[in-house]
Write an enzyme that holds these catalytic residues in place. Structure first.
Site, PDB file in Angstrom:
ATOM      1  N   ASP A 165      35.968  30.484  40.009  1.00  0.00           N
ATOM      2  CA  ASP A 165      35.030  31.185  39.426  1.00  0.00           C
ATOM      3  C   ASP A 165      33.838  31.610  40.196  1.00  0.00           C
ATOM      4  O   ASP A 165      32.903  30.838  40.558  1.00  0.00           O
ATOM      5  CB  ASP A 165      34.533  30.433  38.194  1.00  0.00           C
ATOM      6  CG  ASP A 165      33.503  31.242  37.174  1.00  0.00           C
ATOM      7  OD1 ASP A 165      32.971  32.239  37.627  1.00  0.00           O
ATOM      8  OD2 ASP A 165      33.365  30.802  35.993  1.00  0.00           O
ATOM      9  N   PHE A 166      33.854  32.803  40.584  1.00  0.00           N
ATOM     10  CA  PHE A 166      32.793  33.332  41.662  1.00  0.00           C
ATOM     11  C   PHE A 166      31.232  33.253  41.251  1.00  0.00           C
ATOM     12  O   PHE A 166      30.529  33.373  41.877  1.00  0.00           O
ATOM     13  CB  PHE A 166      33.212  34.525  42.368  1.00  0.00           C
ATOM     14  CG  PHE A 166      33.719  35.738  41.755  1.00  0.00           C
ATOM     15  CD1 PHE A 166      32.972  36.198  40.579  1.00  0.00           C
ATOM     16  CD2 PHE A 166      34.704  36.482  42.032  1.00  0.00           C
ATOM     17  CE1 PHE A 166      33.262  37.369  39.851  1.00  0.00           C
ATOM     18  CE2 PHE A 166      34.996  37.741  41.234  1.00  0.00           C
ATOM     19  CZ  PHE A 166      34.397  38.059  40.296  1.00  0.00           C
ATOM     20  N   HIS A 201      31.100  46.110  42.440  1.00  0.00           N
ATOM     21  CA  HIS A 201      30.613  47.306  41.242  1.00  0.00           C
ATOM     22  C   HIS A 201      31.118  47.124  39.817  1.00  0.00           C
ATOM     23  O   HIS A 201      30.864  47.821  38.899  1.00  0.00           O
ATOM     24  CB  HIS A 201      31.239  48.726  41.941  1.00  0.00           C
ATOM     25  CG  HIS A 201      32.516  48.994  41.937  1.00  0.00           C
ATOM     26  ND1 HIS A 201      33.372  49.248  43.096  1.00  0.00           N
ATOM     27  CD2 HIS A 201      33.282  48.885  41.171  1.00  0.00           C
ATOM     28  CE1 HIS A 201      34.632  49.131  42.922  1.00  0.00           C
ATOM     29  NE2 HIS A 201      34.580  49.060  41.612  1.00  0.00           N
ATOM     30  N   GLY A 206      38.334  37.130  44.518  1.00  0.00           N
ATOM     31  CA  GLY A 206      38.579  38.313  43.313  1.00  0.00           C
ATOM     32  C   GLY A 206      39.776  39.115  43.649  1.00  0.00           C
ATOM     33  O   GLY A 206      39.965  40.310  43.345  1.00  0.00           O
ATOM     34  N   ASP A 244      40.821  33.776  42.456  1.00  0.00           N
ATOM     35  CA  ASP A 244      40.523  34.547  41.294  1.00  0.00           C
ATOM     36  C   ASP A 244      40.789  33.381  40.451  1.00  0.00           C
ATOM     37  O   ASP A 244      40.741  32.217  40.587  1.00  0.00           O
ATOM     38  CB  ASP A 244      41.810  35.557  41.205  1.00  0.00           C
ATOM     39  CG  ASP A 244      41.281  36.964  40.258  1.00  0.00           C
ATOM     40  OD1 ASP A 244      40.862  36.625  39.185  1.00  0.00           O
ATOM     41  OD2 ASP A 244      40.961  38.080  40.700  1.00  0.00           O
TER      42      ASP A 244
HETATM   43  C1  LIG Z   1      38.823  45.080  39.350  1.00  0.00           C
HETATM   44  S1  LIG Z   1      39.749  43.627  39.691  1.00  0.00           S
HETATM   45  C2  LIG Z   1      39.842  43.718  41.368  1.00  0.00           C
HETATM   46  C3  LIG Z   1      41.110  43.020  41.784  1.00  0.00           C
HETATM   47  C4  LIG Z   1      41.436  43.156  43.338  1.00  0.00           C
HETATM   48  N1  LIG Z   1      40.449  42.863  44.100  1.00  0.00           N
HETATM   49  C5  LIG Z   1      41.742  44.409  43.488  1.00  0.00           C
HETATM   50  O1  LIG Z   1      41.274  45.520  43.948  1.00  0.00           O
HETATM   51  O2  LIG Z   1      43.137  44.770  43.200  1.00  0.00           O
HETATM   52  C6  LIG Z   1      38.241  42.334  39.563  1.00  0.00           C
HETATM   53  C7  LIG Z   1      39.111  40.918  39.623  1.00  0.00           C
HETATM   54  O3  LIG Z   1      38.060  40.007  39.754  1.00  0.00           O
HETATM   55  C8  LIG Z   1      38.221  38.850  38.933  1.00  0.00           C
HETATM   56  N2  LIG Z   1      37.421  38.118  38.268  1.00  0.00           N
HETATM   57  C9  LIG Z   1      36.640  38.614  37.293  1.00  0.00           C
HETATM   58  N3  LIG Z   1      35.987  37.620  36.788  1.00  0.00           N
HETATM   59  C10 LIG Z   1      35.980  36.627  37.833  1.00  0.00           C
HETATM   60  C11 LIG Z   1      35.225  35.383  38.011  1.00  0.00           C
HETATM   61  N4  LIG Z   1      34.316  34.985  37.315  1.00  0.00           N
HETATM   62  N5  LIG Z   1      35.650  34.684  39.266  1.00  0.00           N
HETATM   63  C12 LIG Z   1      36.715  34.945  40.065  1.00  0.00           C
HETATM   64  N6  LIG Z   1      37.384  36.228  39.714  1.00  0.00           N
HETATM   65  C13 LIG Z   1      36.935  37.186  38.738  1.00  0.00           C
HETATM   66  C14 LIG Z   1      39.422  39.657  37.997  1.00  0.00           C
HETATM   67  O4  LIG Z   1      40.250  38.710  37.409  1.00  0.00           O
HETATM   68  C15 LIG Z   1      40.155  40.507  38.711  1.00  0.00           C
HETATM   69  O5  LIG Z   1      41.348  40.065  39.252  1.00  0.00           O
END
Ligand SMILES: C[S@@+](CC[C@H](N)C(=O)[O-])C[C@H]1O[C@@H](n2cnc3c(N)ncnc32)[C@H](O)[C@@H]1O
Length: 412
Positions: free
Chosen positions: A311-312, A331, A257, A280
């Site tokens: 897709d986690f 969170h 992510g 991601d």
């Molecule tokens: C709050 S952001 C945090 C990004 C990074 N870790 C940071 O702290 O800068 C959450 C991340 O989760 C990713 N995300 C959301 N749903 C996801 C999914 N189903 N699978 C993988 N990544 C996902 C979003 O695209 C986003 O980049």
């Protein structure tokens, strides 16, 4: 009923004095002295990521000053001020109109008529906005109706990712929080724990039906905002305070992510012996590739970084890495979804992790002295609130943001 013990004013003053001395000492250590709020240049410490002593001093200072003012002011005064968070949309306006950029090179300031003409805004209304901000120390009103940049407004230049986080927080985040009272009593949204039924999606329901916050952000700004947040919130400290240097060449880190991978990029720059995989959804990874090609093309050439979609909720991240890192992920989601993510991240690494899982997460303590819930949280010295009160307020605001955007609940 427990008798109320009066707050020890002298103890608060003592905390304010000692915290102030500690902060000043950190500035003197830098060799550049204490910054002026009206300075026309940033102080070298303004963008330094790792000054934990300064952060701690400010946490104490903000907690103690607010507790003192709340104690001594009449409640109606305090509540009136708190009910008018109007500064945030004004900051968003100046960021979106690039007013700090426009004032660059004019330390003597520009007249409001000039600024209004260049931004196609009404002069009187813009003066009200800039005057409110200048009254809180962002911009300097050099003379009546003449405004110049200062230390705070310089941080809002469009070249600084802080401008993106301000636009996001004071834009869609604020809009979502403002609709909390309606969304929470709405029969469909109020009790929902579905990511497509949040206060945020309530506000955009006419624009996108059944979309989650991340669906909406596929077509809107976000990743630059996460860069701004990462720097401003001190999250870069993992780059310098984790034992990367002692790890063998070829150590592999999977950033799950990752977004554009702001922290991983800094790790790759500072510790070139670490190989990195960003994972991601495809759209943010596309933006990550652009950022890394600009900032660290040699890592792409040497295949020290890979960009692999995941897709986690459906898949495990790539197997066999030494470290798995997640920042601002768990969170964002309700517990049921966070458990799915953790199950997937640990799928190839059970029973539980020969390798390491590093979570960059926030913990929120209760504001009550009686609470036994202090996991990972240092208790503030009395007579501050045990969770530092205003000294820690960003984390509690972040908790509300997680809830209104995604139903993520970081408090327990
Ligand atoms: C709050 S952001 C945090 C990004 C990074 N870790 C940071 O702290 O800068 C959450 C991340 O989760 C990713 N995300 C959301 N749903 C996801 C999914 N189903 N699978 C993988 N990544 C996902 C979003 O695209 C986003 O980049």
């Amino acid at each position: 009923m427990t008798p109320t013990i009066p707050v020890d004013i002298d103890a608060l003053l003592g905390l304010i004095q000692s915290a102030t001395h500690s902060a000043v000492a950190e500035y003197h250590k830098s060799g550049h002295g204490v910054p002026s709020p009206d300075g026309s240049w940033p102080h070298p410490l303004d963008s330094a990521p790792d000054i934990l002593a300064l952060k701690h001093a400010i946490q104490l200072l903000e907690g103690a000053c607010e507790r003192l003012c709340t104690t001594l002011a009449q409640p109606a005064h305090t509540l009136l001020n708190r009910s008018m968070p109007f500064e945030a949309p004004c900051m968003r306006l100046v960021v979106e109109k690039k007013i700090p950029d426009l004032l660059e090179g004019f330390p003597e300031g520009l007249h409001i008529e000039n600024i209004a003409a260049q931004t196609s805004l009404n002069t009187t209304k813009l003066r009200q906005v800039l005057r409110l901000l200048a009254t809180r120390g962002c911009f300097k009103e050099v003379e009546d109706s003449i405004f110049a940049n200062n230390r705070l407004s310089l941080t809002l230049l469009s070249s600084n990712p802080m401008s993106a986080i301000v636009a996001t927080l004071a834009g869609e985040n604020l809009r979502a929080v403002a609709s909390l009272p309606e969304a929470l009593v709405d029969p469909e949204y109020g009790a929902s724990v579905a990511p497509d039924k949040t206060s945020f999606t309530y506000t955009v329901r006419g624009e996108m039906k059944n979309a989650s916050f991340f669906d909406w952000y596929k077509t809107h700004r976000f990743d630059k905002a996460m860069i701004g947040w990462t720097f401003a919130a001190g999250e870069m400290s993992v780059v310098h305070n984790f034992p990367w240097a002692t790890m063998p060449r070829g150590t592999t880190l999977c950033d799950v992510g990752s977004g554009v991978g702001t922290v991983s990029l800094a790790i790759a720059k500072a510790h070139p012996h670490i190989s990195i995989t960003l994972q991601d959804l495809p759209e943010p990874l596309g933006q990550a590739k652009v950022l890394w090609s600009d900032e660290l093309p040699e890592a792409l050439d040497a295949e020290r970084v890979q960009f692999i979609p995941v897709d986690f909720f459906q898949q495990a991240p790539v197997a066999g890495h030494n470290l798995y890192y997640m920042k601002h992920i768990l969170h964002d989601w309700p517990d049921s979804e966070a458990i799915k993510i953790l199950r997937n991240v640990t799928r190839y690494n059970s029973p539980f992790f020969e390798d390491e899982l590093v979570l960059n997460h926030i913990y929120l303590g209760s504001s009550s002295n009686d609470s036994s819930n202090t996991v990972g949280i240092a208790k503030a010295p009395a007579p501050l609130l045990p969770n530092y009160g205003t000294g820690n307020i960003r984390h509690y605001n972040q908790d509300i943001a997680s809830e209104v955007l995604l139903i993520g609940l970081s408090s327990y």
